[in-house]
Write a protein that holds these residues in place. Structure first.
Motif, short mmCIF file in Angstrom:
data_model
loop_
_atom_site.label_atom_id
_atom_site.label_comp_id
_atom_site.label_asym_id
_atom_site.label_seq_id
_atom_site.Cartn_x
_atom_site.Cartn_y
_atom_site.Cartn_z
N ILE A 40 70.43 155.99 -33.87
CA ILE A 40 69.56 155.91 -34.86
C ILE A 40 68.42 156.29 -34.10
CG2 ILE A 40 67.80 154.87 -36.50
CD1 ILE A 40 70.35 152.69 -36.71
N THR A 41 67.58 157.75 -34.31
CA THR A 41 66.64 158.20 -33.53
C THR A 41 65.30 158.60 -34.40
OG1 THR A 41 66.16 159.88 -31.82
CG2 THR A 41 67.52 160.53 -33.90
N GLY A 42 64.09 158.21 -33.59
CA GLY A 42 62.95 158.71 -34.32
C GLY A 42 61.86 159.14 -33.05
N SER A 43 60.65 159.54 -33.42
CA SER A 43 59.83 160.15 -32.52
C SER A 43 58.27 159.84 -32.85
CB SER A 43 59.85 161.61 -32.37
OG SER A 43 59.71 162.27 -33.56
N LEU A 44 58.19 158.80 -33.64
CA LEU A 44 56.78 158.39 -33.96
C LEU A 44 55.97 157.74 -32.82
CD1 LEU A 44 57.37 156.58 -37.47
CD2 LEU A 44 56.04 158.87 -37.04
N ASN A 45 54.83 158.10 -32.74
CA ASN A 45 54.09 157.51 -31.51
C ASN A 45 52.62 157.66 -31.72
OD1 ASN A 45 52.80 160.49 -30.34
ND2 ASN A 45 54.82 160.86 -31.25
N VAL A 46 51.72 157.17 -30.81
CA VAL A 46 50.41 156.67 -31.13
C VAL A 46 49.71 157.97 -30.85
CG1 VAL A 46 50.41 154.28 -30.41
CG2 VAL A 46 49.97 155.92 -28.86
N GLY A 47 50.08 158.90 -30.42
CA GLY A 47 49.54 160.37 -30.30
C GLY A 47 49.37 161.03 -31.62
N ALA A 77 59.60 160.26 -28.46
CA ALA A 77 58.42 160.84 -28.21
C ALA A 77 58.24 161.31 -26.91
CB ALA A 77 57.57 159.83 -28.58
N GLY A 78 58.84 160.63 -25.67
CA GLY A 78 58.49 161.14 -24.29
C GLY A 78 57.53 160.60 -23.72
N PRO A 79 57.16 160.61 -22.49
CA PRO A 79 56.26 159.83 -21.59
C PRO A 79 54.98 160.14 -22.02
CG PRO A 79 57.31 161.71 -20.30
CD PRO A 79 58.14 161.38 -21.49
N ASP A 80 54.65 161.32 -22.24
CA ASP A 80 53.15 161.64 -22.60
C ASP A 80 52.52 161.15 -23.93
OD1 ASP A 80 53.23 163.15 -20.28
OD2 ASP A 80 53.78 165.18 -21.01
N ALA A 81 53.57 160.80 -24.85
CA ALA A 81 53.17 160.34 -25.94
C ALA A 81 52.50 159.05 -25.98
CB ALA A 81 54.41 160.46 -27.09
N PHE A 101 68.74 150.22 -26.13
CA PHE A 101 67.31 150.80 -26.61
C PHE A 101 66.72 151.81 -25.53
CE2 PHE A 101 67.80 146.27 -28.11
CZ PHE A 101 67.76 146.55 -29.40
N ILE A 102 66.56 153.02 -26.06
CA ILE A 102 66.02 154.01 -25.10
C ILE A 102 64.54 154.58 -25.55
CG2 ILE A 102 66.25 156.39 -24.42
CD1 ILE A 102 69.41 156.04 -24.79
N GLY A 103 63.67 154.62 -24.58
CA GLY A 103 62.34 155.10 -24.92
C GLY A 103 61.58 155.18 -23.51
N ASN A 104 60.38 155.41 -23.67
CA ASN A 104 59.33 155.28 -22.29
C ASN A 104 58.57 154.31 -22.32
OD1 ASN A 104 59.80 158.27 -20.96
ND2 ASN A 104 60.27 158.66 -22.97
N GLN A 105 57.64 154.03 -23.56
CA GLN A 105 56.59 152.88 -23.22
C GLN A 105 56.62 152.03 -24.63
OE1 GLN A 105 52.95 153.85 -21.79
NE2 GLN A 105 51.80 152.36 -23.23
N ASP A 106 56.50 150.99 -24.27
CA ASP A 106 56.93 149.93 -25.46
C ASP A 106 57.93 150.04 -26.29
OD1 ASP A 106 54.52 149.02 -24.62
OD2 ASP A 106 53.43 149.41 -26.46
N THR A 107 59.34 150.13 -25.46
CA THR A 107 60.35 150.62 -25.96
C THR A 107 60.76 149.50 -26.85
OG1 THR A 107 61.01 151.93 -23.98
CG2 THR A 107 63.02 151.22 -25.50
N LEU A 108 60.99 148.26 -26.29
CA LEU A 108 61.39 147.13 -27.28
C LEU A 108 60.18 146.15 -27.50
CD1 LEU A 108 63.53 145.32 -28.33
CD2 LEU A 108 63.83 144.46 -26.29
N VAL A 118 51.77 151.73 -16.60
CA VAL A 118 50.76 152.36 -16.46
C VAL A 118 50.53 153.03 -15.21
CG1 VAL A 118 48.20 152.13 -16.52
CG2 VAL A 118 49.66 150.56 -17.89
N ASN A 119 50.32 154.48 -15.11
CA ASN A 119 50.61 155.33 -14.00
C ASN A 119 51.57 154.87 -13.24
OD1 ASN A 119 47.92 156.52 -14.59
ND2 ASN A 119 46.71 155.01 -13.77
#
Length: 237
Positions: A40-47, A77-81, A101-108, A118-119
């Motif tokens: 199940i995949t999506g790409s919503l992000n705070v950007g 969404a990727g690390p820049d999102a 669970f796969i993601g970059n930031q705040d995955t779970l 962060v950096n």
């Protein structure tokens, strides 16, 4: 409804969608065909305009008693999102097994469970959990059993380039009576020898409960663990 469960079988395939289990839908079970098979995949992000971290989740669950097995849930969404949640849960008595669970930031995002970087190229302090409990009588807590605690290939390359600046902790307190335990888990080398991270001075260090039992792997060595964590007695397992 009692203990009756509502089982949804999700066949092998990639499902590009946003899934929400509302508060009134209790005892829902997702059964997939296996990690990497049912995705199940999506790409919503705070950007994106008007999107908060809370609303970025690919799958979000509010109804109590949720169970899932044999799934991959991801946010691409990727690390820049920045913040882009794969799985968010506020479900009491939920059980997740054999899921990825796969993601970059705040995955779970399990209420207060927010892995964060962060950096990362300059170093960071990552807390796998940040459980919150304001009353010792509350029956909440995080239990991780038979889990693998590791990093993606990309992160491990970063970690191995300079391990001393990349700190990964099993948890830190969010509220006074934070409670988290790890049982029969495998900790890779990225788990810092101290194991647990204080949040603000000695906040909650005398009232929290952080426990470990029967864990393995290079990150499970107990000799340098913080003094305010515990080894769970065998008779309590």
């Amino acid at each position: 409804m009692g203990e009756k469960r509502f089982v949804i079988s999700i066949k092998e395939g990639v499902y590009e969608e946003t899934v929400r289990i509302p508060l009134e839908k209790k005892n829902v079970v997702f059964l997939g065909d296996g990690m990497g098979k049912t995705v199940i995949t999506g790409s919503l992000n705070v950007g994106q305009p008007g999107i908060s971290t809370y609303n970025t989740a690919t799958v979000a669950v509010l109804g109590d008693g949720f169970m899932a097995s044999g799934l991959t849930i991801q946010n691409t969404a990727g690390p820049d999102a920045h913040q882009a949640v794969a799985f968010r849960s506020a479900s009491d008595l939920s059980v997740i097994e054999n899921c990825e669970f796969i993601g970059n930031q705040d995955t779970l995002y399990a209420q207060s469970l927010r892995p964060r970087q962060v950096n990362p190229e300059k170093g960071e302090n990552n807390a796998l959990t940040a459980h919150g409990r304001t009353d010792p009588a509350q029956s909440t807590g995080f239990v991780f059993q038979n889990c693998l605690i590791n990093g993606t290939q990309e992160y491990m390359a970063l970690y191995n380039s300079k391990p001393q600046v990349h700190k990964n902790y099993l948890g830190r307190p969010w509220k006074e009576y934070s409670r988290t335990v790890y049982i029969h888990c495998n900790f890779e080398a990225l788990v810092t020898p101290q194991g647990w991270m204080p949040w603000s001075g000695d906040f909650a260090l005398k009232t929290l409960y952080y426990g470990e039992f029967g864990n393995s792997g290079p990150g499970s060595t107990l000799s340098q663990r913080v003094t305010w964590s515990s080894q769970i007695p065998a008779e309590h397992i």
